[in-house]
Each structure stands twice: as C-alpha cells, then as structure tokens.
Write an enzyme that holds these catalytic residues in place. Structure first.
Site, short mmCIF file in Angstrom:
data_model
loop_
_atom_site.label_atom_id
_atom_site.label_comp_id
_atom_site.label_asym_id
_atom_site.label_seq_id
_atom_site.Cartn_x
_atom_site.Cartn_y
_atom_site.Cartn_z
N ARG A 157 3.59 5.31 -11.78
CA ARG A 157 2.76 5.19 -10.57
C ARG A 157 1.87 6.42 -10.39
O ARG A 157 0.72 6.32 -9.94
CB ARG A 157 3.67 5.00 -9.35
CG ARG A 157 2.93 4.88 -8.03
CD ARG A 157 3.92 4.63 -6.89
NE ARG A 157 4.46 3.29 -6.93
CZ ARG A 157 3.93 2.26 -6.26
NH1 ARG A 157 2.84 2.43 -5.52
NH2 ARG A 157 4.48 1.07 -6.33
N TYR A 206 11.74 -1.28 -18.08
CA TYR A 206 10.57 -1.32 -18.97
C TYR A 206 10.08 0.09 -19.32
O TYR A 206 10.41 1.07 -18.64
CB TYR A 206 9.44 -2.15 -18.38
CG TYR A 206 8.97 -1.80 -16.98
CD1 TYR A 206 8.03 -0.80 -16.75
CD2 TYR A 206 9.43 -2.52 -15.89
CE1 TYR A 206 7.56 -0.52 -15.48
CE2 TYR A 206 8.98 -2.25 -14.60
CZ TYR A 206 8.04 -1.25 -14.40
OH TYR A 206 7.58 -0.97 -13.14
N ASP A 240 -0.19 -2.54 2.26
CA ASP A 240 1.10 -2.60 2.95
C ASP A 240 0.97 -2.51 4.46
O ASP A 240 1.88 -2.91 5.19
CB ASP A 240 2.01 -1.46 2.48
CG ASP A 240 2.63 -1.74 1.11
OD1 ASP A 240 2.51 -2.88 0.62
OD2 ASP A 240 3.23 -0.82 0.54
#
Length: 392
Positions: A109, A215, A296
């Site tokens: 991120r 992952y 969000d």
C-alpha cells in the site's frame, strides 16, 4: 466561473484524496489537500489493484511505475482451508490483461500511496491540518483546523475516511456497526519462509467461519502479505484502523486447524496488527451544497472484494471529470457524480459484506471492465447494477 477557476479543498491525503487531486490536476484544475498527519508513513499492508483500478493509474500516468514494483499474480486461487481442495482458480496474469486491457496487480500500500503523492505538487498538500469545524457561507465553505487556521473554498471534497467529519456534516452523525469479526494482517520478508514458495497466485483459504488471504506484494517476490478474518467477541473495541498490535499466539491458534501451507506462513510472521471490522449502511446522500464525499467517507466497506481503494480511485476520476464538465456549476457536478457512482459503490458494498467473491466460479466483467476515464457522465448503468444480487 469555469471549472478551472474553482478553489477546491480536499480533506484527507489517503489514496482517494491524492487521486482526486491528481485527477483534477490532469484536467487542469488546481486543488489543495489538507491532511491531519504530520508526515506520510509506510503502513505495513498489501493492496490489490484490479484492472479497473489500474486504468485509473494509467490515466494519472503512474501505471508503469506501479508495474515496476508490483507483483502480477497468475490467478485468484480459492482453496478449502482444511483439505486444500481448489474451489475456484480464476485466471489473472496475461488472460485478465487481454480481457480487460489492464493487469491485476498486488503491491505494498505504501508504494501505491508514494506513487500518487509523487504526482501531486508538494505545495498543494498541507500536513498537520486536522479538521475541526465546517461552515457554509454563501457560495463558499470555511474549514477550520485544530491549529487555529482556517481556509475558504468554492468546493470541498471529503476524502477523510471512515471517521469523516465531513460525512457527519453532509449526512448526519452515524456510528459504525461491528461485524463481529477481527482481521490480522502483516507484511514480512519472503526470506523468513526459508525457501517455502507460496506460489504465484493470490490465494484465499476458506474455512467455515474464517479465512486468510496470502500473496506476494513485490515484483521480486521478496515480500509477502496476508490478511485474515475470523469471529471475535462483540465487546471488541477499536477504531477502524490498522494500528493495533496483535498477539501472534492468538492469531496462530485461530487458524490451527487450517492446511499446513497456511501454518508455514503464519509461523514465519514476526509480528501482526489487528483490526476490528466495521461497516456502515449506504448513505442517503453523498453531497450537501458545495460539499461532497469520496471513498471510505461515503461508502466504507468490508475488505472481502479487495475493492475499497479501487472504488475510491474510480470516485476520484469521475468526480474530477464532472467538475471539469460542469463549467463551474459545482452542485450540478456533485449531483452527476453521485448519480454515476452511488449505484456501483453500493453494489460493491453489498458484495463485500456477503463475503463470497470468487469462492466459486465468478464472472467479474462488471467490476473489472469499468473505466472511470470513459464512463458516460450520466447514470445509465444504475438500472443494470440494481439487478445484481448477492447470496447470503
């Protein structure tokens, strides 16, 4: 007033806020971003970027930078947590890029945030600006900050996340609803796995009442990420963030019955963070006068479709295009933006809550095929999206 003459304030310098600033700039519209943190930090979390998100990055000019650091998983592999039986192995890699015109990427991120920050001028981001009050004054909006400063703008974009003060001003205060579930997550060097290969897929292990997703998050496959979801007592209290440290023993005990491939990964983790998973119902409105919400702040969702950031990125582009198209008519731009984006985001919210995405054979065309740069600035797809339902 033309769109390019507007004074636009963006509250929040997360992925959605920076993408909005970058998209506006791409269209020749200046904005200023106000962020409460004193600096950007590299939060230890992975992120999945499906083709619809990568198309946003392409338009912003950062796709190649992300491809250089990200991993492109070969498939979305879904396995039974106990037997290891494959329940669905949806191809990604070359097949998904050929079908949708963009790859599916997994990355840190922090790498995505850094790429977005790099295309927003430094003098257009004001740090240590914690919003404390909002006041509409005629055709302008005044924002007041904790340091005693205040600014006025023609339009305000609330990209201030799940605890959005602007959302409270637009739609009224609302409390999040605890889902009864807790997530653990972490990133760590692949070398800690001692030559155990987690494979080239983005793998989700499905248990009866819990799961784990694992992952790679670098092109070199030298960093691994996992995130979990499992039941937790209703008295669990935390803000919706990734900041709380978790107990490794508790985490491992929660998945002790899972497949040995999962045990190896959990055993290698040097630390974990924990997160109480909350959700909110879709808001009745995303806008009020010259204020509008994004990401969000208006459609927080559980992480089970890996689409929260993608929805914020799409919001950013469509909102920027609406402002550019409106010739300075802010309320018309905000109305068009909500009409285009709200039906799609609401469907993804519902799908995320259902938590069955990709467990069995799935057709993701409606999600992955979307291109925020070219979707018509009208809401024709709303009726089609209303027909999508999710199994309980």
């Amino acid at each position: 007033m033309r769109g390019k003459d507007l004074s636009i304030a963006i509250v929040g310098a997360g992925i959605g806020g920076l993408a909005a600033a970058a998209a506006l700039r791409r269209l020749g519209i200046d904005s200023t971003v106000y962020e409460q943190a004193d600096k950007f930090t590299r939060v230890g979390a992975g992120i999945q970027q499906s083709p619809n998100a990568v198309k946003v990055h392409r338009g912003l000019g950062i796709e190649e930078r992300l491809r250089a650091v990200a991993f492109a998983p070969s498939s979305s592999l879904n396995r039974d947590a106990f037997s290891g039986k494959v329940t669905n192995d949806h191809p990604l890699g070359r097949e998904v890029e050929e079908r949708y015109g963009a790859p599916y990427l997994t990355l840190h991120r922090g790498d995505l945030h850094a790429a977005l920050a790099a295309i927003v001028p430094a003098d257009g981001v004001r740090l240590e600006k914690k919003l404390v009050a909002i006041r509409s004054s005629g055709p302008r909006v005044e924002l007041s900050f904790a340091d005693g400063s205040a600014v006025e703008a023609d339009a305000v974009i609330g990209a201030d996340g799940v605890h959005s003060l602007i959302r409270d001003h637009v739609a009224g205060p609302s409390a999040p609803r605890f889902t009864g579930r807790l997530a653990y997550r972490t990133t760590f060097p692949a070398s800690l796995l001692h030559n155990v290969d987690i494979g080239t897929s983005r793998t989700k292990w499905w248990g009866r009442d819990r799961h784990i997703v694992i992952y790679n998050i670098t092109a070199a496959r030298d960093e691994v990420y996992f995130t979990t979801s499992q039941p937790e007592q209703a008295d669990w209290v935390t803000r919706e963030s990734w900041s709380a440290k978790g107990d490794l023993a508790d985490m491992r005990a929660a998945f002790v019955s899972f497949h040995s491939d999962v045990q190896v990964v959990l055993a290698a983790a040097p630390e974990v963070h924990k997160w109480g998973i909350y959700e909110r119902d879709p808001l009745p409105t995303w806008r009020k006068g010259r204020l509008v919400l994004l990401g969000d702040a208006c459609h927080p969702m559980t992480p089970y479709m890996a689409s929260g950031a993608a929805m914020a990125l799409e919001d950013a582009v469509v909102l920027a295009r609406c402002l550019d198209d409106s010739r300075g008519d802010i309320e018309t731009a905000f109305r068009a933006y909500e009409a285009i984006r709200k039906p799609r985001a609401s469907v993804v919210q519902a799908g995320s809550s259902a938590n069955n995405w990709m467990r069995r054979e799935t057709n993701p065309d409606w999600l992955y095929g979307y291109d925020a740069w070219h979707v018509p600035l009208r809401s024709e797809e709303a009726s089609r999206l209303e027909s999508i339902t999710w199994e309980a």
